[in-house]
Scaffold this active site. Structure first.
Site, short mmCIF file in Angstrom:
data_model
loop_
_atom_site.label_atom_id
_atom_site.label_comp_id
_atom_site.label_asym_id
_atom_site.label_seq_id
_atom_site.Cartn_x
_atom_site.Cartn_y
_atom_site.Cartn_z
N HIS A 92 0.83 -1.21 0.00
CA HIS A 92 0.00 0.00 0.00
C HIS A 92 0.86 1.26 0.00
O HIS A 92 2.05 1.23 0.31
CB HIS A 92 -0.91 0.01 1.23
CG HIS A 92 -0.23 0.42 2.50
ND1 HIS A 92 -0.21 1.72 2.96
CD2 HIS A 92 0.48 -0.29 3.41
CE1 HIS A 92 0.47 1.79 4.09
NE2 HIS A 92 0.90 0.57 4.38
N CYS A 93 0.21 2.38 -0.35
CA CYS A 93 0.82 3.70 -0.21
C CYS A 93 -0.19 4.58 0.52
O CYS A 93 -0.84 4.13 1.45
CB CYS A 93 1.26 4.27 -1.56
SG CYS A 93 -0.02 4.34 -2.82
N THR A 94 -0.33 5.83 0.13
CA THR A 94 -1.29 6.72 0.80
C THR A 94 -2.67 6.64 0.16
O THR A 94 -3.66 6.32 0.80
CB THR A 94 -0.78 8.17 0.79
OG1 THR A 94 0.36 8.26 1.65
CG2 THR A 94 -1.85 9.14 1.31
#
Length: 298
Positions: A184-186
């Site tokens: 995941h990222c933001t």
């Protein structure tokens, strides 16, 4: 393709979705409708099997059933998602029950500090943070000095700019022999979307399906909170420099042509994901392990 504007391109790819600007798919549009070339896309009925509903995370999806060159991708291979800083206890239990053993956080140190990944402190999960941007601190004023032409261009530049980080990510995935890998990222659409695109291309998933899988992220990100400290700093910059807001407004969504540009460059420059992974130092054994996880061994 590595240019002087590459760090700026990567920064904008990160920051634009945090603002919630740009074209976003309409929640009440027909489920089977696909957007125009300049817009985002709505999910199809088949996409529902890949969605994992959590209370404190957005755009949480697996690759379940996507057709690779040797068969469908298993449901327990990967989970992609956005920021995990708002997970509930029930969410964490659900991810553990889904078989998640490894959480790869693609964000910068700044992002992790502002919104700590709540799986990092849960001993049921291994946690590794690898900043795919190749930087750990966000100097927003410096980043705003120039802009890429599009998100697609930013994604292509990423392939050249962040090769050491891509190598780390794919080697870590290959080393995880069992369990489900979450990454995941933001916003769960740019850094996460590129890793997803590379994995799906490696599996032999058709380009149209990869593009669709990317393009529906905007739909699943509707309602994601935009109240981070970094977002507040960015909004102040836009108030001071309206041209920044106008430029970024077209970079917040998941228009299909962004992933089309990325896949075209991936094929033309490297011969596809496998060629790219080999070029950055991923071994044949590691590639076979990745293919096995994707259900494409042999």
């Amino acid at each position: 393709m590595k240019t002087r504007s590459t760090p700026i391109a990567l920064a904008l790819a990160l920051l634009a979705p945090m603002l919630g600007t740009g074209a976003v798919a309409h929640a009440d549009a027909p489920a089977a409708a696909t957007a125009t070339r300049s817009g985002n896309a709505q999910p199809l009925a088949d996409d529902a099997q890949r969605v994992m509903a959590l209370q404190g995370a957005w755009n949480v999806r697996s690759f379940a059933g996507l057709q690779g060159s040797r068969g469908p991708i298993p449901a327990n291979a990967f989970i992609r998602t956005a920021d995990l800083g708002r997970l509930t206890a029930a969410d964490r239990d659900a991810l553990a029950a889904a078989g998640v053993t490894l959480d790869i956080d693609l964000r910068t140190a700044d992002e992790q500090t502002q919104s700590p990944d709540l799986l990092a402190s849960d001993d049921r999960f291994d946690y590794q943070r690898i900043s795919l941007m190749g930087t750990e601190k966000m100097d927003l004023p410096k980043m705003m000095k120039s802009f890429p032409d599009s998100l697609g261009e930013a994604y292509v530049q990423w392939l050249g700019h962040s090769q050491p980080q891509f190598k780390q990510v794919f080697q870590r995935i290959a080393a995880e022999k069992d369990g489900t890998v979450l990454f995941h990222c933001t916003a769960g659409k740019d850094r996460t979307g590129i890793i997803a695109g590379l994995l799906l291309n490696l599996a032999g998933v058709a380009d149209d399906d990869i593009v669709h899988n990317y393009a529906i992220s905007a739909h699943y990100l509707e309602g994601q909170p935009k109240d981070s400290a970094m977002n507040a700093q960015m909004m102040e910059l836009i108030r001071q420099n309206p041209e920044i807001g106008r430029k970024m407004a077209g970079m917040a969504g998941t228009a299909p042509e962004n992933m089309e540009m990325f896949l075209s460059a991936l094929q033309q420059q490297y011969g596809g994901a496998e060629g790219y992974l080999k070029s950055i130092g991923i071994s044949d054994a590691e590639i076979q392990q990745l293919k096995a996880r994707l259900g494409q061994a042999g």
